[in-house]
Design a protein around this motif. Structure first.
Motif, PDB file in Angstrom:
ATOM      1  N   THR A 160      19.736 -57.683  39.699  1.00 39.73           N
ATOM      2  CA  THR A 160      20.536 -57.037  39.169  1.00 39.73           C
ATOM      3  C   THR A 160      20.618 -57.203  37.500  1.00 39.73           C
ATOM      4  OG1 THR A 160      21.620 -57.325  41.486  1.00 39.73           O
ATOM      5  CG2 THR A 160      23.026 -55.816  39.502  1.00 39.73           C
ATOM      6  N   SER A 161      20.782 -55.576  37.075  1.00 40.47           N
ATOM      7  CA  SER A 161      21.091 -55.992  35.594  1.00 40.47           C
ATOM      8  C   SER A 161      21.775 -54.677  35.279  1.00 40.47           C
ATOM      9  CB  SER A 161      20.144 -55.619  34.632  1.00 40.47           C
ATOM     10  OG  SER A 161      19.979 -56.255  33.190  1.00 40.47           O
ATOM     11  N   LEU A 162      22.342 -54.651  34.310  1.00 43.47           N
ATOM     12  CA  LEU A 162      23.099 -53.874  33.171  1.00 43.47           C
ATOM     13  C   LEU A 162      23.074 -53.127  31.684  1.00 43.47           C
ATOM     14  CD1 LEU A 162      25.262 -51.266  33.586  1.00 43.47           C
ATOM     15  CD2 LEU A 162      27.231 -53.120  33.200  1.00 43.47           C
ATOM     16  N   LEU A 163      22.403 -52.457  31.099  1.00 44.93           N
ATOM     17  CA  LEU A 163      21.568 -52.492  30.007  1.00 44.93           C
ATOM     18  C   LEU A 163      22.981 -51.143  29.521  1.00 44.93           C
ATOM     19  CD1 LEU A 163      19.667 -53.133  32.571  1.00 44.93           C
ATOM     20  CD2 LEU A 163      18.073 -53.608  29.903  1.00 44.93           C
ATOM     21  N   ALA A 164      22.793 -51.122  28.531  1.00 47.28           N
ATOM     22  CA  ALA A 164      23.510 -50.322  27.306  1.00 47.28           C
ATOM     23  C   ALA A 164      21.804 -49.329  26.419  1.00 47.28           C
ATOM     24  CB  ALA A 164      24.244 -50.441  25.825  1.00 47.28           C
ATOM     25  N   VAL A 165      22.360 -47.728  26.457  1.00 48.51           N
ATOM     26  CA  VAL A 165      21.068 -47.669  25.713  1.00 48.51           C
ATOM     27  C   VAL A 165      21.877 -45.866  25.385  1.00 48.51           C
ATOM     28  CG1 VAL A 165      19.276 -47.524  28.003  1.00 48.51           C
ATOM     29  CG2 VAL A 165      20.451 -45.512  27.955  1.00 48.51           C
TER      30      VAL A 165
ATOM     31  N   PRO B  97      30.846 -55.140  31.270  1.00 48.79           N
ATOM     32  CA  PRO B  97      30.485 -57.241  30.085  1.00 48.79           C
ATOM     33  C   PRO B  97      29.485 -56.435  29.450  1.00 48.79           C
ATOM     34  CG  PRO B  97      29.215 -56.884  32.326  1.00 48.79           C
ATOM     35  CD  PRO B  97      29.968 -55.674  31.931  1.00 48.79           C
ATOM     36  N   LEU B  98      29.376 -55.629  28.525  1.00 52.37           N
ATOM     37  CA  LEU B  98      28.260 -55.448  27.334  1.00 52.37           C
ATOM     38  C   LEU B  98      28.433 -54.426  26.105  1.00 52.37           C
ATOM     39  CD1 LEU B  98      25.600 -54.538  28.297  1.00 52.37           C
ATOM     40  CD2 LEU B  98      26.616 -53.489  29.212  1.00 52.37           C
ATOM     41  N   ALA B  99      27.984 -54.688  24.654  1.00 49.35           N
ATOM     42  CA  ALA B  99      28.595 -54.014  24.127  1.00 49.35           C
ATOM     43  C   ALA B  99      27.878 -51.999  24.402  1.00 49.35           C
ATOM     44  CB  ALA B  99      28.477 -53.912  22.581  1.00 49.35           C
ATOM     45  N   GLY B 100      28.482 -51.230  24.235  1.00 49.69           N
ATOM     46  CA  GLY B 100      27.776 -50.058  24.448  1.00 49.69           C
ATOM     47  C   GLY B 100      28.914 -48.860  23.980  1.00 49.69           C
ATOM     48  N   ASN B 101      28.087 -47.746  22.888  1.00 49.81           N
ATOM     49  CA  ASN B 101      28.940 -46.313  23.104  1.00 49.81           C
ATOM     50  C   ASN B 101      28.296 -45.423  23.403  1.00 49.81           C
ATOM     51  OD1 ASN B 101      26.796 -46.368  20.660  1.00 49.81           O
ATOM     52  ND2 ASN B 101      28.944 -46.894  19.303  1.00 49.81           N
ATOM     53  N   GLY B 102      27.300 -45.913  24.142  1.00 53.48           N
ATOM     54  CA  GLY B 102      26.228 -44.764  24.290  1.00 53.48           C
ATOM     55  C   GLY B 102      26.276 -44.388  26.240  1.00 53.48           C
ATOM     56  N   TRP B 103      25.193 -44.452  26.484  1.00 56.48           N
ATOM     57  CA  TRP B 103      25.582 -44.488  28.365  1.00 56.48           C
ATOM     58  C   TRP B 103      25.541 -46.187  28.411  1.00 56.48           C
ATOM     59  CZ3 TRP B 103      25.127 -39.675  31.553  1.00 56.48           C
ATOM     60  CH2 TRP B 103      24.746 -38.734  30.191  1.00 56.48           C
ATOM     61  N   PHE B 104      25.232 -45.799  30.002  1.00 53.63           N
ATOM     62  CA  PHE B 104      24.886 -47.637  30.360  1.00 53.63           C
ATOM     63  C   PHE B 104      23.908 -46.926  31.406  1.00 53.63           C
ATOM     64  CE2 PHE B 104      28.955 -47.260  28.871  1.00 53.63           C
ATOM     65  CZ  PHE B 104      28.802 -49.106  28.445  1.00 53.63           C
TER      66      PHE B 104
ATOM     67  N   GLU C   2      13.750 -55.211  22.071  1.00 57.11           N
ATOM     68  CA  GLU C   2      12.965 -55.381  20.987  1.00 57.11           C
ATOM     69  C   GLU C   2      12.745 -54.219  19.997  1.00 57.11           C
ATOM     70  OE1 GLU C   2      10.879 -59.656  22.450  1.00 57.11           O
ATOM     71  OE2 GLU C   2       9.749 -58.042  21.261  1.00 57.11           O
ATOM     72  N   GLN C   3      12.277 -53.646  21.618  1.00 55.41           N
ATOM     73  CA  GLN C   3      11.872 -51.924  21.104  1.00 55.41           C
ATOM     74  C   GLN C   3      13.181 -51.312  21.096  1.00 55.41           C
ATOM     75  OE1 GLN C   3       8.921 -50.752  24.107  1.00 55.41           O
ATOM     76  NE2 GLN C   3       7.987 -52.127  23.650  1.00 55.41           N
ATOM     77  N   ALA C   4      13.648 -52.006  20.744  1.00 57.76           N
ATOM     78  CA  ALA C   4      15.892 -50.675  20.462  1.00 57.76           C
ATOM     79  C   ALA C   4      15.571 -49.540  21.550  1.00 57.76           C
ATOM     80  CB  ALA C   4      15.543 -50.141  19.241  1.00 57.76           C
ATOM     81  N   ILE C   5      14.990 -49.809  22.788  1.00 55.02           N
ATOM     82  CA  ILE C   5      15.066 -49.060  24.184  1.00 55.02           C
ATOM     83  C   ILE C   5      16.751 -49.443  24.380  1.00 55.02           C
ATOM     84  CG2 ILE C   5      14.420 -47.921  26.088  1.00 55.02           C
ATOM     85  CD1 ILE C   5      11.487 -48.996  25.695  1.00 55.02           C
ATOM     86  N   ALA C   6      17.032 -50.165  25.055  1.00 56.11           N
ATOM     87  CA  ALA C   6      18.321 -50.822  25.305  1.00 56.11           C
ATOM     88  C   ALA C   6      19.077 -51.881  23.340  1.00 56.11           C
ATOM     89  CB  ALA C   6      18.198 -51.852  26.466  1.00 56.11           C
ATOM     90  N   THR C   7      20.839 -51.081  23.856  1.00 49.28           N
ATOM     91  CA  THR C   7      20.684 -51.880  23.187  1.00 49.28           C
ATOM     92  C   THR C   7      21.907 -53.586  23.637  1.00 49.28           C
ATOM     93  OG1 THR C   7      22.756 -50.318  23.036  1.00 49.28           O
ATOM     94  CG2 THR C   7      21.170 -50.383  21.352  1.00 49.28           C
ATOM     95  N   ASP C   8      21.702 -53.191  24.062  1.00 49.82           N
ATOM     96  CA  ASP C   8      22.509 -54.590  24.913  1.00 49.82           C
ATOM     97  C   ASP C   8      22.664 -54.333  26.343  1.00 49.82           C
ATOM     98  OD1 ASP C   8      23.931 -57.269  24.821  1.00 49.82           O
ATOM     99  OD2 ASP C   8      25.665 -56.075  24.612  1.00 49.82           O
ATOM    100  N   GLY C   9      22.351 -56.202  26.726  1.00 46.49           N
ATOM    101  CA  GLY C   9      21.891 -56.113  28.678  1.00 46.49           C
ATOM    102  C   GLY C   9      22.195 -57.163  29.455  1.00 46.49           C
ATOM    103  N   VAL C  10      22.651 -57.354  30.387  1.00 46.35           N
ATOM    104  CA  VAL C  10      23.223 -58.601  31.140  1.00 46.35           C
ATOM    105  C   VAL C  10      22.490 -58.503  32.668  1.00 46.35           C
ATOM    106  CG1 VAL C  10      25.370 -58.869  29.436  1.00 46.35           C
ATOM    107  CG2 VAL C  10      24.965 -57.116  32.306  1.00 46.35           C
TER     108      VAL C  10
END
Lengths: 458, 458
Positions: free
Chosen positions: B219-224, B268-275, B300-308
């Motif tokens: 299970t993972s949460l990512l910021a995009v 639990p992660l930085a993000g100022n757009g969508w998740f 790496e490809q900057a598709i996501a900005t952060d992720g846990v």
């Protein structure tokens, strides 16, 4: 009538010469030979709609035909000389292939293989795969709810249809070419046209789901004592490998022997009972290791008596060749009576034992060539017989046991014109009643592929 | 009428006291309050058939009801006082659970959670999972073609229905409770009753497919940055992880902010757009490693900005809690107008941008709480509004854009009585015509859940 159609479709759109018409007049197996009044070749959906308006007005029976690769003579006209074949072959455009939404939109006449290739070009998989894929067309695949070798994992054609365009008996076009995964806005009317073999409407285009393309494949052939052992193997495989199993094919010893006799190809392992061909695929590493572990356990627990895993694509192709050559080996071996049946998976061993006993006692000398998609409960229970065998009596003895075991007399080939009487005999009255009600409601004049599935309406 | 039903079903089978009837008279959201003549509680299919024979003879409208957890008021009677609720709750037996054939057969009133547990007890998965699973019943799940959080991998309820028993408007019972993976013997009539919300017949029992039970979960949460980045992530995930992805949930920044404001839970992660919340599962080792590799590439490809990635079941539950609390946070935040819509997956970014622009300009001060099953193209596009907002105008502005983008005004909740007018407005004439034809053919007297989906027939 011919002139009206020529005005509509142009000279190239109406075939009347005997040589031109001949390929459309008989089924792939050349068992049925019809006499079409003509063959129509519309260019687009508007043409199909115009044809149906004329047919509806004049009560002309229209027989839709795709690649004409069906195994139930569902796409050929009768011998009356009055039915008209409507070939969708000229409508073959691929409108869209989308790797993100994972969909493909194609016209009815698009060859299945062409659509598969278009999906592969964008890194996706169109997971409908069957022997006739080089000729079968999307419209036919949808109209017959085609099966094939990947049903265990990906389902029948129905599971992959997201959107449909259909022309109704009176020429009304219903455009439901949506590319949606979820759509609960009203009745899902497209389901009516999937698998009804052109008797309720004519499929002119479809949107199909694509799937991710697995990168790793494991192919294996195992020897098992009997079908009950094969089912223990199936459970073990599904416990450990989950949904990675594409195919789980059960093959009788006689089937392997026929391939050996007719093609000189031997199975690369010892076995004097049955064989199971398994293909699994995934994108995750660990597939091969997990498969080897399951194989070891199956051997330890004496579920399988021997097993090989292909070490190369060539070896994998050789294992598949055993399975794929059975039909031709059977053909070379003489006359056979075929049954494409399914039963609930746990009932397979009992059905096979009962059917073998029944055939042995009722038809001395007959040999049973049983093989098929055991992971789906679908067996091709074919019987090698002498020329004087009563095939109707043989069918009855097999289908009676299918019915007793809660099965279907047509797992994937459909009813067409071959199995009309048998459907009427084996399906319960309430099921036939609702089918007839749907037919009368959607095709009140009885002009859509009349005589197929339900027979001629009174 | 009441006496006739009491003779048939016994006193316990007919509720007439206001207190007894009340729970059946209103929907789960308490938006609609109906006035049933009585509530019938049949014990078995024969009871249902007998009720329908009487209803058919006397033209009594029957409103079938399961767990009454629907979100479109499709299972409650109107206010006329003449409609009769037929509750399937007493018919709750599980007839069979089969780990080899991977099927479960249950009566309509069986609670979804009970069926899930029965499947788990034999090591299998019934992969229909939704918020109301502790109350929703199998008959309702099938009749509404329920969706939920696992549709991306396992499909809607329709994909899992192998067999069905249905009682028709005139009391005819059609028993199609077969456990077959493949059955092309005639029309697949059961499809008509899946998703038609009890307007064509009453589902009394079903055979559902089970799936292998995955052992490993990530299970993972990512910021995009935005929905377009989320789709690039979806493609990357599907390329690398194949069909192991159970859920791909897109969550707007405002949705996360609402959960933070109302529940004090922070992402639990930085993000100022969508998740994006992703769950993947498999039986093969290598899932975690593959997931970590994809996550690295996405960063790496900057598709996501952060992720846990969750390191424990507790952490996984915390990530899911963010998603699951959105609805309640929205409720606490004030009035909202909800839209359960779908569009083709590639159209999601454009739809969301267009809809946001339209709402912002037309309804100043409105805030958009957008979240949902992006992997299916299904978004809950909910709008927080002031008390004086014209919800009909807001609906129209959102649904117009859904239509422009080729979408559906009801992805998973159905039409019920809520969206009758909108269905009539947004679906093309030919689609409504065939729906009305089916309704008239299967329920000529208009006694099955009248007024739902198509509205009152003239």
């Amino acid at each position: 009538m011919i002139d009206t159609f020529k005005t509509l479709l142009g000279d190239a759109g109406v075939l009347t010469e005997p040589d031109d018409v001949a390929p459309y007049a008989t089924d792939w197996k050349h068992t049925v030979r019809g006499a079409p009044a003509c063959v129509l070749r519309p260019r687009n959906t508007a043409d199909v709609a115009a044809v149906m308006r004329i047919a509806h007005e004049r009560r002309i029976v229209i027989v839709p035909q795709g690649g004409n690769t069906g195994l139930a003579a569902g796409a050929v006209p009768d011998a009356s000389g009055s039915q008209v074949v409507l070939s969708l072959s000229r409508m073959k455009a691929i409108q869209n292939v989308d790797p993100v939404g994972m969909t493909i939109e194609a016209e009815a006449g698009c060859i299945l293989k062409t659509a598969q290739d278009a999906a592969a070009d964008v890194g996706r998989l169109l997971p409908i795969s069957l022997a006739a894929e080089g000729s079968a067309q999307i419209g036919g695949v949808v109209s017959t709810n085609a099966g094939g070798i990947n049903v265990l994992r990906y389902g029948m054609a129905r599971q992959l249809v997201l959107g449909l365009e259909v022309v109704q008996a009176d020429g009304t076009v219903i455009n439901g070419l949506r590319s949606l995964r979820k759509d609960n806005a009203g009745y899902d009317w497209k389901q009516l046209f999937i698998g009804s073999e052109g008797t309720l409407g004519i499929v002119t285009a479809a949107v199909l789901r694509l799937m991710p393309r697995p990168k790793l494949v494991v192919t294996s052939l195992l020897a098992v004592a009997d079908p009950a052992a094969a089912l223990r193997l199936l459970k073990l495989m599904q416990d450990e490998l989950g949904e990675t199993i594409n195919a789980f094919e059960l093959i009788s010893g006689l089937s392997v022997k026929l391939v050996e006799e007719q093609f000189g190809q031997r199975a690369p392992l010892a076995g004097n009972g049955w064989f199971v061909l398994i293909e699994a695929s995934a994108n995750l590493g660990g597939l091969r290791e997990a498969f080897e572990n399951v194989l070891s356990r199956a051997l330890e627990q004496a579920i399988a008596t021997d097993g090989v895993i292909a070490e190369s694509q060539t070896q994998a192709a050789q294992l598949w060749a055993i399975r794929e050559r059975i039909t031709e080996a059977e053909l070379k071996a003489g006359r056979s009576v075929k049954h494409d049946v399914s039963v609930p998976i746990p009932a397979l061993p009992a059905f096979l034992a009962d059917a073998e006993a029944s055939v042995s006692s009722g038809f001395p000398g007959a040999r049973i060539n049983a093989f098929g998609h055991a992971g789906d409960g679908n067996m091709h229970f074919n019987v090698l017989v002498s020329v004087d065998t009563d095939s109707a009596a043989l069918n009855r003895s097999v289908y009676d046991l299918v019915a007793i075991h809660g099965g279907s007399i047509s797992a994937e080939h459909g009813i067409g014109s071959y199995r009309v009487a048998e459907l009427a005999h084996y399906r319960a009255g309430a099921e036939l009643s609702i089918a007839r009600l749907l037919k009368r409601s959607l095709d009140p004049k009885g002009i859509l592929n009349s005589g197929k599935i339900l027979g001629m309406e009174k």
